[in-house]
Design a protein around this motif. Structure first.
Motif, PDB file in Angstrom:
ATOM      1  N   LEU A  76       0.845  -1.272   0.111  1.00 47.39           N
ATOM      2  CA  LEU A  76      -0.109  -0.058  -0.129  1.00 47.39           C
ATOM      3  C   LEU A  76       0.735   1.340  -0.122  1.00 47.39           C
ATOM      4  CD1 LEU A  76      -2.902   1.453   0.426  1.00 47.39           C
ATOM      5  CD2 LEU A  76      -2.319   1.360   2.883  1.00 47.39           C
ATOM      6  N   VAL A  77       1.947   1.367   0.699  1.00 54.37           N
ATOM      7  CA  VAL A  77       2.788   2.499   0.892  1.00 54.37           C
ATOM      8  C   VAL A  77       3.637   2.322  -0.025  1.00 54.37           C
ATOM      9  CG1 VAL A  77       4.892   3.460   2.115  1.00 54.37           C
ATOM     10  CG2 VAL A  77       2.843   2.416   3.391  1.00 54.37           C
ATOM     11  N   ASP A  78       3.919   1.305  -0.861  1.00 57.40           N
ATOM     12  CA  ASP A  78       4.787   1.321  -2.454  1.00 57.40           C
ATOM     13  C   ASP A  78       3.666   2.094  -3.317  1.00 57.40           C
ATOM     14  OD1 ASP A  78       6.087   0.828  -4.560  1.00 57.40           O
ATOM     15  OD2 ASP A  78       5.162  -1.321  -4.545  1.00 57.40           O
ATOM     16  N   SER A  79       2.515   1.683  -3.208  1.00 57.50           N
ATOM     17  CA  SER A  79       1.714   2.502  -4.280  1.00 57.50           C
ATOM     18  C   SER A  79       1.403   3.906  -3.752  1.00 57.50           C
ATOM     19  CB  SER A  79       0.137   1.889  -4.337  1.00 57.50           C
ATOM     20  OG  SER A  79      -0.258   2.041  -3.270  1.00 57.50           O
ATOM     21  N   MET A  80       1.637   4.393  -2.864  1.00 54.01           N
ATOM     22  CA  MET A  80       1.603   5.880  -2.480  1.00 54.01           C
ATOM     23  C   MET A  80       2.745   6.615  -2.464  1.00 54.01           C
ATOM     24  SD  MET A  80      -0.626   5.325   1.180  1.00 54.01           S
ATOM     25  CE  MET A  80       0.262   6.189   2.059  1.00 54.01           C
ATOM     26  N   MET A  81       3.807   5.985  -2.725  1.00 51.21           N
ATOM     27  CA  MET A  81       5.225   6.637  -2.713  1.00 51.21           C
ATOM     28  C   MET A  81       5.907   6.447  -3.979  1.00 51.21           C
ATOM     29  SD  MET A  81       6.930   6.461   0.948  1.00 51.21           S
ATOM     30  CE  MET A  81       8.342   7.513   0.384  1.00 51.21           C
ATOM     31  N   THR A  82       6.302   7.604  -4.663  1.00 47.58           N
ATOM     32  CA  THR A  82       7.168   7.105  -5.905  1.00 47.58           C
ATOM     33  C   THR A  82       8.642   6.853  -5.707  1.00 47.58           C
ATOM     34  OG1 THR A  82       7.514   9.657  -6.175  1.00 47.58           O
ATOM     35  CG2 THR A  82       5.673   8.797  -7.375  1.00 47.58           C
ATOM     36  N   SER A  83       9.064   7.290  -4.352  1.00 45.95           N
ATOM     37  CA  SER A  83      10.379   7.090  -4.073  1.00 45.95           C
ATOM     38  C   SER A  83      10.636   5.800  -3.443  1.00 45.95           C
ATOM     39  CB  SER A  83      10.990   8.283  -3.180  1.00 45.95           C
ATOM     40  OG  SER A  83      10.217   8.328  -2.070  1.00 45.95           O
ATOM     41  N   PHE A  84       9.868   5.060  -3.221  1.00 44.52           N
ATOM     42  CA  PHE A  84       9.617   3.711  -2.703  1.00 44.52           C
ATOM     43  C   PHE A  84       9.174   2.742  -3.505  1.00 44.52           C
ATOM     44  CE2 PHE A  84       7.587   0.655   0.543  1.00 44.52           C
ATOM     45  CZ  PHE A  84       8.705  -0.067   0.660  1.00 44.52           C
TER      46      PHE A  84
END
Length: 114
Positions: A76-84
């Motif tokens: 989920l956080v991967d989909s929210m952040m472009t740097s991760f």
């Protein structure tokens, strides 16, 4: 003060984990701290609700469902952040394992102080 140190060490664990796990990239230590905080917040809110709803299954699988929920929070956080970025579920699962091991090592080295 302890909370800030915990955040910094968790960010460091994610940064090291991203270097060790193929298919996971984090653009810098600052972004690793942000990713760690977002994953912690996702686990504390959405993850908590999912764990409550899946408690019987989680009990029967000896916590495997809880681990899968943690991996889903990483995605989920991967989909929210472009740097991760993670390359998928398997990479996120290995990242979760590596981060847990690194945090355990940090805890053993620092010792538990209450």
């Amino acid at each position: 003060m302890r909370f800030i140190i915990e955040i910094l060490l968790t960010g460091l664990a994610f940064f090291i984990g991203a270097k060790l796990v193929p298919g996971v990239t984090i653009d810098g230590y600052g972004n690793a701290i942000i990713a760690a905080v977002l994953i912690a917040l996702a686990n504390a809110t959405i993850g908590f609700i999912l764990r409550l709803l899946t408690f019987p299954v989680n009990f029967l699988t000896l916590g495997l469902v809880s681990f899968i929920i943690t991996v889903l929070m990483i995605l989920l956080v991967d989909s929210m952040m472009t740097s991760f970025n993670t390359s998928g579920f398997i990479a996120a699962a290995f990242l979760a394992i590596v981060v847990a091991l690194i945090k355990a090592i940090f805890g053993a080295v620092a010792g538990e102080k209450d």
